[in-house]
Structures are given as structure tokens and as C-alpha cells.
Design a protein around this motif. Structure first.
Motif, PDB file in Angstrom:
ATOM      1  N   PRO A 276      28.776  36.723  48.693  1.00 33.93           N
ATOM      2  CA  PRO A 276      29.700  36.133  47.922  1.00 33.93           C
ATOM      3  C   PRO A 276      30.894  37.318  47.162  1.00 33.93           C
ATOM      4  CG  PRO A 276      27.569  35.429  47.216  1.00 33.93           C
ATOM      5  CD  PRO A 276      27.551  36.559  48.348  1.00 33.93           C
ATOM      6  N   VAL A 277      31.930  36.682  46.785  1.00 30.46           N
ATOM      7  CA  VAL A 277      33.200  37.289  46.456  1.00 30.46           C
ATOM      8  C   VAL A 277      32.724  38.287  45.208  1.00 30.46           C
ATOM      9  CG1 VAL A 277      34.255  35.914  44.849  1.00 30.46           C
ATOM     10  CG2 VAL A 277      35.638  37.288  46.157  1.00 30.46           C
ATOM     11  N   ALA A 278      31.888  37.962  44.424  1.00 33.69           N
ATOM     12  CA  ALA A 278      31.273  38.690  43.248  1.00 33.69           C
ATOM     13  C   ALA A 278      30.944  40.209  43.595  1.00 33.69           C
ATOM     14  CB  ALA A 278      30.578  38.073  42.457  1.00 33.69           C
ATOM     15  N   THR A 279      30.579  40.304  45.073  1.00 30.01           N
ATOM     16  CA  THR A 279      29.790  41.743  45.524  1.00 30.01           C
ATOM     17  C   THR A 279      31.120  42.350  45.908  1.00 30.01           C
ATOM     18  OG1 THR A 279      29.460  40.803  47.786  1.00 30.01           O
ATOM     19  CG2 THR A 279      27.651  40.434  45.961  1.00 30.01           C
ATOM     20  N   ALA A 280      32.140  42.112  46.010  1.00 26.90           N
ATOM     21  CA  ALA A 280      33.216  42.693  46.639  1.00 26.90           C
ATOM     22  C   ALA A 280      33.690  43.764  45.929  1.00 26.90           C
ATOM     23  CB  ALA A 280      34.436  41.580  46.923  1.00 26.90           C
ATOM     24  N   THR A 281      34.323  44.868  46.435  1.00 32.00           N
ATOM     25  CA  THR A 281      35.064  45.991  45.711  1.00 32.00           C
ATOM     26  C   THR A 281      36.343  46.255  46.377  1.00 32.00           C
ATOM     27  OG1 THR A 281      32.855  46.885  45.391  1.00 32.00           O
ATOM     28  CG2 THR A 281      34.747  48.273  45.301  1.00 32.00           C
TER      29      THR A 281
ATOM     30  N   TYR B  61      37.909  30.269  54.886  1.00 33.78           N
ATOM     31  CA  TYR B  61      38.026  30.196  53.487  1.00 33.78           C
ATOM     32  C   TYR B  61      37.513  28.801  52.998  1.00 33.78           C
ATOM     33  CZ  TYR B  61      41.265  33.865  53.766  1.00 33.78           C
ATOM     34  OH  TYR B  61      42.257  35.054  54.183  1.00 33.78           O
ATOM     35  N   ASP B  62      36.659  29.222  51.990  1.00 34.18           N
ATOM     36  CA  ASP B  62      35.944  27.933  51.351  1.00 34.18           C
ATOM     37  C   ASP B  62      35.971  28.398  49.638  1.00 34.18           C
ATOM     38  OD1 ASP B  62      34.418  26.479  53.333  1.00 34.18           O
ATOM     39  OD2 ASP B  62      33.085  28.231  53.766  1.00 34.18           O
ATOM     40  N   SER B  63      35.691  27.482  48.827  1.00 31.44           N
ATOM     41  CA  SER B  63      35.354  27.449  47.763  1.00 31.44           C
ATOM     42  C   SER B  63      33.847  27.716  47.472  1.00 31.44           C
ATOM     43  CB  SER B  63      35.871  26.005  46.805  1.00 31.44           C
ATOM     44  OG  SER B  63      35.181  26.349  45.528  1.00 31.44           O
ATOM     45  N   GLU B  64      33.517  28.895  46.852  1.00 31.50           N
ATOM     46  CA  GLU B  64      32.192  29.432  46.636  1.00 31.50           C
ATOM     47  C   GLU B  64      31.712  28.422  45.646  1.00 31.50           C
ATOM     48  OE1 GLU B  64      32.002  33.368  45.618  1.00 31.50           O
ATOM     49  OE2 GLU B  64      32.286  34.044  47.510  1.00 31.50           O
TER      50      GLU B  64
END
Length: 140
Positions: free
Chosen positions: A69-74, A27-30
């Protein structure tokens, strides 16, 4: 390599002794990583390459990948028999799941020692989770 279930559902037999599989969740801060200058980014990737090679050489590495990146998650949920998808992660958090290593270790202490060497442990956190190895999966 022959895998077989012994006393615990997350132990397996390899090379003449019992070992366990662990998933090391990184776990990291993007936001912090995005703000790094190119030289610092290159340094952390170099550290990851060195770490990965070391655990491969010691026979501890089973798998590992960086995640997009988390923005690509669904996120997928099924409610009342209907599938619902949402763009992005399930929850907003300060740290995002950025990748993982799947390792084998003799015990939790060794898994923790390996996790502590992951470069992101210096700025984020590493969750160490034992993997349940079912007999059918372990024996192919």
C-alpha cells in the motif's frame, strides 16, 4: 535469449524478430480494494493469477509484482545537495500505483491489448509505457 539494439532505442531482437518491451503500470483505488469483501478479493486475485499464467505461456511476461500500500511508500528528493525523505507518495491521487507488468510485445497495439486484459483495467487504469533498452543493458 540474445538482445540487440536495432533502429529504435526501445526495440530489441528476440526469436528472429523485432519486439518491444513495455511497462504496464497498474493504478487502482486502494480505498475501493480495501472495501471489497473477501470473496471479491479472492476473485480478483484468481483473475490476476490466470492472466499472469496466460502471458507467461505466450512468452510475453518479463516481470511483474504487486506493490505494498501507498502508506508504506517513501518519497526521496535531493535539494541543494541535501536528501529529503517524506513518508508516503509524492502526490495525493484518487488512484495509486498498485503494481506492474513488464512485457514484450510486437508493437503498441499488442501491448494495449495485453493491458486491457489486466483485471484492474475494469476498475482502475493501466498506463502503457515503452521501455528504452540501452545497448549495454540489452547485451548484458
Amino acid at each position: 535469449m540474445i538482445l540487440s539494439i536495432l533502429r529504435l532505442p526501445f526495440d530489441y531482437w528476440v526469436g528472429g524478430h523485432t519486439t518491444m518491451q513495455y511497462l504496464l503500470l497498474i493504478y487502482d483505488s486502494e480505498a475501493v480494494l480495501e472495501k471489497m469483501n473477501p470473496a471479491d478479493q479472492a476473485k480478483i486475485y484468481e483473475e490476476y493469477g490466470k492472466f499472469t499464467n496466460e502471458i507467461k505461456e505466450k512468452g510475453k511476461h518479463l516481470a511483474g509484482h504487486q506493490l505494498k500500500p501507498v502508506a508504506t511508500a517513501t518519497t526521496v528528493r535531493v535539494r541543494d545537495g541535501k536528501r529529503v525523505t517524506t513518508d508516503g507518495p509524492f502526490a495525493e491521487t484518487k488512484e495509486q500505483l498498485g503494481g506492474f507488468y513488464m512485457i514484450n510485445a510486437n508493437d503498441l497495439d499488442e501491448a494495449i491489448a495485453i493491458a486491457a486484459r489486466i483485471p484492474s483495467a475494469k476498475v482502475g487504469s493501466i498506463e502503457v509505457r515503452p521501455i528504452v533498452v540501452r545497448e549495454a543493458a540489452a547485451n548484458g
